[in-house]
Design a protein around this motif. Sequence first.
Motif, PDB file in Angstrom:
ATOM      1  N   GLY A  53       0.784  -1.225   0.000  1.00 33.17           N
ATOM      2  CA  GLY A  53       0.000   0.000   0.000  1.00 33.17           C
ATOM      3  C   GLY A  53       0.815   1.273   0.000  1.00 33.17           C
ATOM      4  O   GLY A  53       0.296   2.351   0.314  1.00 33.17           O
ATOM      5  N   ILE A  54       2.096   1.180  -0.368  1.00 33.86           N
ATOM      6  CA  ILE A  54       2.920   2.395  -0.433  1.00 33.86           C
ATOM      7  C   ILE A  54       2.565   3.180  -1.693  1.00 33.86           C
ATOM      8  O   ILE A  54       1.883   2.680  -2.601  1.00 33.86           O
ATOM      9  CB  ILE A  54       4.415   2.056  -0.419  1.00 33.86           C
ATOM     10  N   SER A  55       3.013   4.423  -1.762  1.00 36.61           N
ATOM     11  CA  SER A  55       2.946   5.178  -3.008  1.00 36.61           C
ATOM     12  C   SER A  55       4.366   5.498  -3.441  1.00 36.61           C
ATOM     13  O   SER A  55       5.277   5.562  -2.611  1.00 36.61           O
ATOM     14  CB  SER A  55       2.156   6.478  -2.820  1.00 36.61           C
ATOM     15  N   PHE A  56       4.574   5.654  -4.725  1.00 40.33           N
ATOM     16  CA  PHE A  56       5.926   5.967  -5.183  1.00 40.33           C
ATOM     17  C   PHE A  56       5.906   6.855  -6.414  1.00 40.33           C
ATOM     18  O   PHE A  56       4.933   6.910  -7.157  1.00 40.33           O
ATOM     19  CB  PHE A  56       6.724   4.689  -5.461  1.00 40.33           C
ATOM     20  N   ASP A  57       6.994   7.571  -6.569  1.00 43.01           N
ATOM     21  CA  ASP A  57       7.249   8.389  -7.751  1.00 43.01           C
ATOM     22  C   ASP A  57       8.626   8.040  -8.287  1.00 43.01           C
ATOM     23  O   ASP A  57       9.468   7.497  -7.560  1.00 43.01           O
ATOM     24  CB  ASP A  57       7.217   9.876  -7.404  1.00 43.01           C
ATOM     25  N   TYR A  58       8.855   8.361  -9.540  1.00 40.74           N
ATOM     26  CA  TYR A  58      10.158   8.072 -10.119  1.00 40.74           C
ATOM     27  C   TYR A  58      10.628   9.218 -10.987  1.00 40.74           C
ATOM     28  O   TYR A  58       9.825  10.003 -11.500  1.00 40.74           O
ATOM     29  CB  TYR A  58      10.124   6.777 -10.936  1.00 40.74           C
ATOM     30  N   ILE A  59      11.928   9.311 -11.125  1.00 41.10           N
ATOM     31  CA  ILE A  59      12.557  10.291 -12.006  1.00 41.10           C
ATOM     32  C   ILE A  59      13.506   9.538 -12.930  1.00 41.10           C
ATOM     33  O   ILE A  59      14.234   8.643 -12.490  1.00 41.10           O
ATOM     34  CB  ILE A  59      13.339  11.357 -11.208  1.00 41.10           C
ATOM     35  N   GLU A  60      13.490   9.907 -14.194  1.00 42.66           N
ATOM     36  CA  GLU A  60      14.390   9.332 -15.185  1.00 42.66           C
ATOM     37  C   GLU A  60      15.334  10.428 -15.667  1.00 42.66           C
ATOM     38  O   GLU A  60      15.043  11.126 -16.631  1.00 42.66           O
ATOM     39  CB  GLU A  60      13.610   8.778 -16.372  1.00 42.66           C
ATOM     40  N   PRO A  61      16.473  10.613 -15.023  1.00 41.98           N
ATOM     41  CA  PRO A  61      17.399  11.663 -15.444  1.00 41.98           C
ATOM     42  C   PRO A  61      17.865  11.441 -16.881  1.00 41.98           C
ATOM     43  O   PRO A  61      18.124  10.307 -17.296  1.00 41.98           O
ATOM     44  CB  PRO A  61      18.567  11.539 -14.464  1.00 41.98           C
ATOM     45  N   ALA A  62      17.974  12.529 -17.617  1.00 41.84           N
ATOM     46  CA  ALA A  62      18.467  12.425 -18.991  1.00 41.84           C
ATOM     47  C   ALA A  62      19.972  12.214 -19.014  1.00 41.84           C
ATOM     48  O   ALA A  62      20.525  11.701 -19.987  1.00 41.84           O
ATOM     49  CB  ALA A  62      18.103  13.678 -19.778  1.00 41.84           C
TER      50      ALA A  62
END
Length: 350
Positions: A53-62
Amino acid sequence: MVAAFAGFGQVAEADDHGSDVRVGIVLSTGGLGDLSFNDSAYRGLQRAEEELGISFDYIEPADPAEDETALRRFAEQNYDLVIGVGFQMADSLEIVAMDYPHINFAHVDEPFEDILDNVVSLNFDEHEGSFLAGALAALVSETGTIGYVGGVDFALIHRFEGGYYQGAKYIDEDIEVLRRYADDFGDPARGREIALGMIDDDADVIYHAAGGTGTGVFEAAEEEDIYAIGVDANQNHVAPGRIIASMLKRVDNTVFDVVESVVDGTYEGGQNLFYSLADGGVGLTSLTELDIEEEQAYEDGVISEEELEMIKEMKENVTAEHAERIDEIAEMIKDGEIEVENWGETGRPE
């Protein structure tokens, strides 16, 4: 719900499973869709979202130069866990972790000499799993020449190369192992070019540890009707019937485990953790039966029924006869009867 940071997005809300833990992950070069390392880490978070039940975000650095900024953004927003993926991110994560000692961090693929109390490092014995890949390649090869394509010429990627080389030589001392580096984890065209050159030099099995660049290796294998070996995740469905196995590196499981430790309050920083063949951290996909990931690819419409049958027939006709030998070798590594040299530590022989 998962919200990606395209520029940088909004925090995703936890679902109804009950956890309010927020996780931010900064992916390695190549980003999502590499069918390998990054996708495996992402699957670990998807599982944590569903089961915990966690939430997550992600970043894809260029570019790796953006890693520190991306990590810092999550830390500034007081995420419960910030994960950095890939050896190129180690220095950036250490800098940010020092500035935010109250934030939990995890890093994938580079042990720290003096690890901080708020960092857990997740590492793998890739040389052990790659030894099995090299042994299989030598057993399957008909030309006596096989190939290896690495992403970046770095100690971590040398572990894959060294294990593969030693495994092949264990089977056949006279086998020729062609080895080249693409200097990129996200250039399929370069991977294809290198693989085609190896095929011109008689290689009939090629293993890659090159992230998204490796998809070019698979393209070449399909074009020229030779075999390939996948890496990190089960990639057998990417080129059905041409990929004889994949060297699994269970980043998904370790990412899930560290998230779970934050959720249940057992997270303990200051640790360099290592996952081996003995504990299932690395290994090969099944040489005899369809794996769940291959069946899932069919159920999800990624491959057709005909392509699923191609994978099944390849196992029956090409790899099944070598399964017992590979299992024996695996047990010998686990028992210490075979010691696989770690080229990431010893360096590549001249």
